[in-house]
Design a protein around this motif. Structure first.
Motif, PDB file in Angstrom:
ATOM      1  N   PHE A   1       0.831  -1.199   0.000  1.00 50.86           N
ATOM      2  CA  PHE A   1       0.000   0.000   0.000  1.00 50.86           C
ATOM      3  C   PHE A   1       0.869   1.253   0.000  1.00 50.86           C
ATOM      4  N   VAL A   2       0.323   2.339  -0.517  1.00 46.29           N
ATOM      5  CA  VAL A   2       1.032   3.626  -0.519  1.00 46.29           C
ATOM      6  C   VAL A   2       0.019   4.722  -0.800  1.00 46.29           C
ATOM      7  N   PHE A   3       0.302   5.917  -0.316  1.00 40.80           N
ATOM      8  CA  PHE A   3      -0.555   7.059  -0.613  1.00 40.80           C
ATOM      9  C   PHE A   3      -0.109   7.760  -1.895  1.00 40.80           C
ATOM     10  N   ALA A   4      -1.074   8.192  -2.700  1.00 37.95           N
ATOM     11  CA  ALA A   4      -0.818   9.080  -3.832  1.00 37.95           C
ATOM     12  C   ALA A   4      -1.267  10.476  -3.437  1.00 37.95           C
ATOM     13  N   ASP A   5      -0.532  11.462  -3.913  1.00 35.68           N
ATOM     14  CA  ASP A   5      -0.842  12.853  -3.601  1.00 35.68           C
ATOM     15  C   ASP A   5      -1.713  13.442  -4.712  1.00 35.68           C
ATOM     16  N   ASP A   6      -2.994  13.600  -4.425  1.00 38.81           N
ATOM     17  CA  ASP A   6      -3.930  14.211  -5.373  1.00 38.81           C
ATOM     18  C   ASP A   6      -3.943  15.708  -5.099  1.00 38.81           C
ATOM     19  N   LYS A   7      -3.000  16.428  -5.726  1.00 35.71           N
ATOM     20  CA  LYS A   7      -2.839  17.853  -5.434  1.00 35.71           C
ATOM     21  C   LYS A   7      -4.056  18.665  -5.887  1.00 35.71           C
ATOM     22  N   GLN A   8      -4.701  18.232  -6.981  1.00 34.88           N
ATOM     23  CA  GLN A   8      -5.841  18.977  -7.512  1.00 34.88           C
ATOM     24  C   GLN A   8      -6.970  19.064  -6.489  1.00 34.88           C
ATOM     25  N   ASN A   9      -7.203  17.952  -5.791  1.00 34.17           N
ATOM     26  CA  ASN A   9      -8.277  17.926  -4.785  1.00 34.17           C
ATOM     27  C   ASN A   9      -7.745  18.025  -3.356  1.00 34.17           C
ATOM     28  N   GLN A  10      -6.430  18.251  -3.238  1.00 33.05           N
ATOM     29  CA  GLN A  10      -5.782  18.420  -1.941  1.00 33.05           C
ATOM     30  C   GLN A  10      -6.121  17.280  -0.977  1.00 33.05           C
ATOM     31  N   ARG A  11      -5.841  16.073  -1.446  1.00 35.57           N
ATOM     32  CA  ARG A  11      -6.114  14.909  -0.610  1.00 35.57           C
ATOM     33  C   ARG A  11      -5.115  13.807  -0.945  1.00 35.57           C
ATOM     34  N   LEU A  12      -5.083  12.802  -0.095  1.00 35.81           N
ATOM     35  CA  LEU A  12      -4.254  11.629  -0.317  1.00 35.81           C
ATOM     36  C   LEU A  12      -5.155  10.454  -0.684  1.00 35.81           C
ATOM     37  N   ILE A  13      -4.712   9.651  -1.644  1.00 37.07           N
ATOM     38  CA  ILE A  13      -5.493   8.514  -2.111  1.00 37.07           C
ATOM     39  C   ILE A  13      -4.720   7.237  -1.810  1.00 37.07           C
TER      40      ILE A  13
END
Length: 260
Positions: free
Chosen positions: A108-120
């Motif tokens: 598992f790992v987090f992706a940085d969704d900068k557009q929506n300012q969240r981690l996926i």
């Protein structure tokens, strides 16, 4: 490092070949199978990123150094690129060695969704332990399983520690405590005399002289916020270069003789 041009992740991420955001529509039938050698994949690298709160535990096993433009703290597990002296050819991780959280969170790992300012939360579809009908399902009735929620909690904690580590490194930069250092090994000639020193690595480490030169109030501040203890854990860990050299000689001695 891997190519993640088609991935939601920003930049390449060590160990991950095909990370995908978790989606019940795409991954509803996927699960993660347990394995008796869960960290065999670490054999492909000689350094692994480390968070600052792991320094004390990791210092008992490895040198902790700072590398690259961002001065990323890492543990050194081998003397050559692609070599790991803590993972056997059979994929067994040394039982007495600390396993960094960066490794334990896989696949598992987090992706940085900068557009929506969240981690996926993502999972590496390239991991051998991830399979259709895997023993630990990712979703149950279209909802994240307890296993996935535990992974989410672990990755959340890891992200908090990663941010804490960034702040710690920035503090070292602001105080100009990091200096370039070399790890070297002096072999012995057949007659017992010292041979030519061999450079093993160049890296960044805290300068003890610069640390001692800090004003007393700054040292007290580092002590009170816990940074001083982490700094000394890093400095003590550098004695581990000798352990790495010994492990390298041990592996060389255990290697089967080449056949001409």
């Amino acid at each position: 490092m891997t190519d993640t041009n088609n991935s939601p992740l920003e930049g390449a991420v060590l160990f991950y070949s095909n990370p995908e955001p978790l989606d019940p529509a795409l991954h509803g039938a996927l699960g993660v199978n347990p394995t008796d050698k869960p960290y065999a994949f670490v054999a492909q690298t000689n350094i692994v990123p480390l968070t600052v709160t792991e320094f004390a535990a990791a210092a008992l096993s490895y040198p902790i150094i700072f590398t690259g433009e961002n001065r990323q703290p890492v543990v050194v597990m081998g003397l050559r690129q692609g070599e790991n002296l803590y993972v056997s050819d059979a994929g067994d991780f040394r039982a007495d060695a600390y396993i960094p959280a960066y490794v334990r969170r896989y696949p598992f790992v987090f992706a940085d969704d900068k557009q929506n300012q969240r981690l996926i939360l993502c999972i590496d579809r390239g991991a051998e332990i991830v399979a259709e009908g895997g023993q630990n399902p990712l979703f149950v009735d279209g909802q994240p399983s307890d296993y996935t929620n535990m992974a989410m909690d672990f990755c959340n904690n890891f992200e908090q520690e990663r941010l804490r580590t960034e702040s710690f490194v920035q503090l070292l930069k602001d105080l100009d405590l990091l200096d370039i250092r070399e790890a070297a090994f002096t072999p012995r000639n057949p007659d017992g005399t010292p041979g030519e020193p061999q450079k093993l690595a160049e890296y960044y480490a805290v300068s003890e002289d610069r640390l001692k030169a800090l004003p007393a109030e700054k040292l007290a501040e580092l002590r009170d916020n816990g940074a001083l203890g982490q700094i000394y854990a890093h400095l003590v860990s550098l004695l581990g270069w000798d352990r790495l050299i010994a492990l390298a000689f041990q592996r060389q001695a255990e290697a089967p003789a080449s056949v001409n």
